[in-house]
Design an enzyme around this catalytic site. Structure first.
Site, PDB file in Angstrom:
ATOM      1  N   GLU A 226      22.106  17.561 -11.379  1.00  0.00           N
ATOM      2  CA  GLU A 226      21.011  17.862 -12.304  1.00  0.00           C
ATOM      3  C   GLU A 226      19.689  17.331 -11.751  1.00  0.00           C
ATOM      4  O   GLU A 226      19.672  16.314 -11.073  1.00  0.00           O
ATOM      5  CB  GLU A 226      21.289  17.213 -13.664  1.00  0.00           C
ATOM      6  CG  GLU A 226      22.642  17.598 -14.236  1.00  0.00           C
ATOM      7  CD  GLU A 226      23.111  16.690 -15.379  1.00  0.00           C
ATOM      8  OE1 GLU A 226      22.249  16.113 -16.070  1.00  0.00           O
ATOM      9  OE2 GLU A 226      24.324  16.559 -15.566  1.00  0.00           O
ATOM     10  N   GLU A 337      16.920  19.355 -23.164  1.00  0.00           N
ATOM     11  CA  GLU A 337      17.922  18.545 -23.866  1.00  0.00           C
ATOM     12  C   GLU A 337      17.212  17.381 -24.549  1.00  0.00           C
ATOM     13  O   GLU A 337      16.280  16.798 -23.981  1.00  0.00           O
ATOM     14  CB  GLU A 337      18.950  18.010 -22.862  1.00  0.00           C
ATOM     15  CG  GLU A 337      19.983  17.053 -23.468  1.00  0.00           C
ATOM     16  CD  GLU A 337      20.916  16.443 -22.421  1.00  0.00           C
ATOM     17  OE1 GLU A 337      21.660  15.516 -22.792  1.00  0.00           O
ATOM     18  OE2 GLU A 337      20.887  16.879 -21.249  1.00  0.00           O
TER      19      GLU A 337
END
Length: 422
Positions: A226, A337
């Site tokens: 990520e 997120e």
């Protein structure tokens, strides 16, 4: 006499109870002191492991200390499998793409007025053959739930499309607004993301925008690489927007970490510090600034490389760190997120992206543009069959689109708590 002796007996009994209480107090205090000293010792040991001896230290205007550490002494080489590793100083191959960033017309001329930089650059640079590492301070580690959990995400923080079970949402506390592709073998991903500074309600919450390169099913052995930007008061001690990376090979259980906070990622670049603040930030109805991130698998060596912008190849995750990703990725996700800790039993007001919903569009909502995937021939190409996912679209949402300049893009984000998201 009987009464008197009973009184004396009672007095001795009371004294014994009193002495016992005092003794227990000191035992308890000693245990607490011992606990504190053990924790202090643990923290100091951890700091010594993380903070390698610097060749030079740069004081950043935002309060960070950036240590220039010899490239061969970085935290990656604490890993037993990397003891004799020969650093690969450049990737064997670089993906060719549809959108050369230098040729893409900017949708807003202000967008390109200033390049993105990191705050510490104002006070110096690291010498050749060193890498910049944001120094970890004692207070950073103490904010974590434990020394062991410092620098790690909690489990359940990967968005699992099509599983918007309300019980799971409440249990995990993580919410997303993403675009994704699956059902093929992927060898990397790219996106250009505009940079904001979302408001965070509680210090134990965060807001981030990133891409996920995922391997395996959504079980306990899920692999993930990520990268993106984040605001995380718990991790960094402030509300600055920072560049970050993350990896795990077991769905966040025991492996992996943010940035260089464990052994794994091998950095080769002397100009960009993982976890350091980035600037300038996009402003509502004003100038927009974005960063470009590319992650791809070197077809020759098998390592996963990361590039920031056009100029900075940062380093790589060695392939042995992973099981599924040792071959290829099975899903790519792009998006936002947040952690919703439900303060006072209500949805958090922590913002995702710009804090505005996608329908507000350019200059107001946050975006990902020119999203691409890397195929087996090491070419960047437009993703096919893009899906979208969000647990609660009244809190955070996502809308996709496609045009000549931006290719496949989407706007995403939201304010969290609002009249439709109680």
């Amino acid at each position: 006499m009987g009464r008197k002796s009973r009184g004396i007996g009672f007095g001795f009994g009371g004294l014994a109870v009193c002495l016992w209480g005092v003794l227990m107090f000191w035992v308890s205090l000693a245990a607490r002191i011992d606990g504190v000293s053990k924790q202090t010792l643990q923290v100091q040991r951890h700091l010594k492991r993380l903070n390698k001896p610097p060749v030079k230290t740069i004081q950043s205007p935002d309060g960070d200390l950036v240590d220039c550490v010899n490239i061969s002494e970085q935290p990656a080489f604490d890993h037993p499998y990397l003891k004799d590793h020969k650093i690969q100083m450049r990737p064997s191959f670089h993906p060719e793409g549809l959108f050369d960033e230098n040729k893409v017309a900017a949708a807003n001329t202000q967008e390109r007025a200033n390049p993105i930089y990191q705050h510490w650059h104002a006070n110096g640079q690291c010498p050749e053959n060193t890498i910049p590492i944001r120094r970890t301070k004692e207070e950073d580690v103490l904010r974590a739930s434990s020394v062991k959990r410092y620098g790690r995400k909690t489990s359940r923080s990967i968005p699992k499309p099509r599983s918007a079970d309300p019980n799971l949402i409440n249990e995990s506390g993580h919410q997303h607004a993403i675009a994704y592709v699956e059902g093929d073998k992927f060898y990397g991903a790219k996106a250009t993301i505009n940079v904001w500074e979302p408001m965070i309600q509680q210090s134990n919450e965060f807001s981030l925008s990133q891409l996920w390169v995922l391997g395996g099913a959504f079980g306990e052995d899920l692999n993930s690489i990520e990268a993106g930007w984040q605001v995380s008061p718990d991790l960094y001690g402030d509300n600055n927007t920072r560049l970050f990376t993350y990896w795990t090979s077991d769905a966040y259980q025991a492996t992996g970490c943010y940035n260089l906070l464990c052994s794994g990622f091998i950095q080769i670049n002397s100009q960009i510090a993982m976890g350091a603040s980035i600037s300038p930030i996009s402003a509502y109805r004003n100038a927009q600034y974005d960063i470009s991130i590319l992650i791809w698998k070197d077809p020759k060596e098998g390592h996963w490389w990361m590039q920031f912008g056009n100029d900075y190849v940062l380093g790589y995750w060695p392939s042995f760190l992973f099981s599924y990703l040792a071959d290829s990725a099975s899903m790519i996700e792009w998006g936002g997120e947040v952690v919703n800790s439900e303060p006072d039993g209500e949805h958090t007001t922590t913002q995702m992206g710009s804090g505005h919903f996608p329908e507000e569009g350019f200059g107001k909502a946050s975006y990902f543009r020119n999203i691409q995937v890397v195929d087996s021939s090491n070419n960047l190409k437009a993703p096919k069959g893009i899906g979208t996912f969000t647990e609660q679209s009244n809190c955070y949402d996502v809308q996709t689109g496609n045009n000549g300049d931006w290719g496949h893009y989407f706007y995403y984000g939201g304010p969290g708590k609002n009249p439709n998201c109680p």
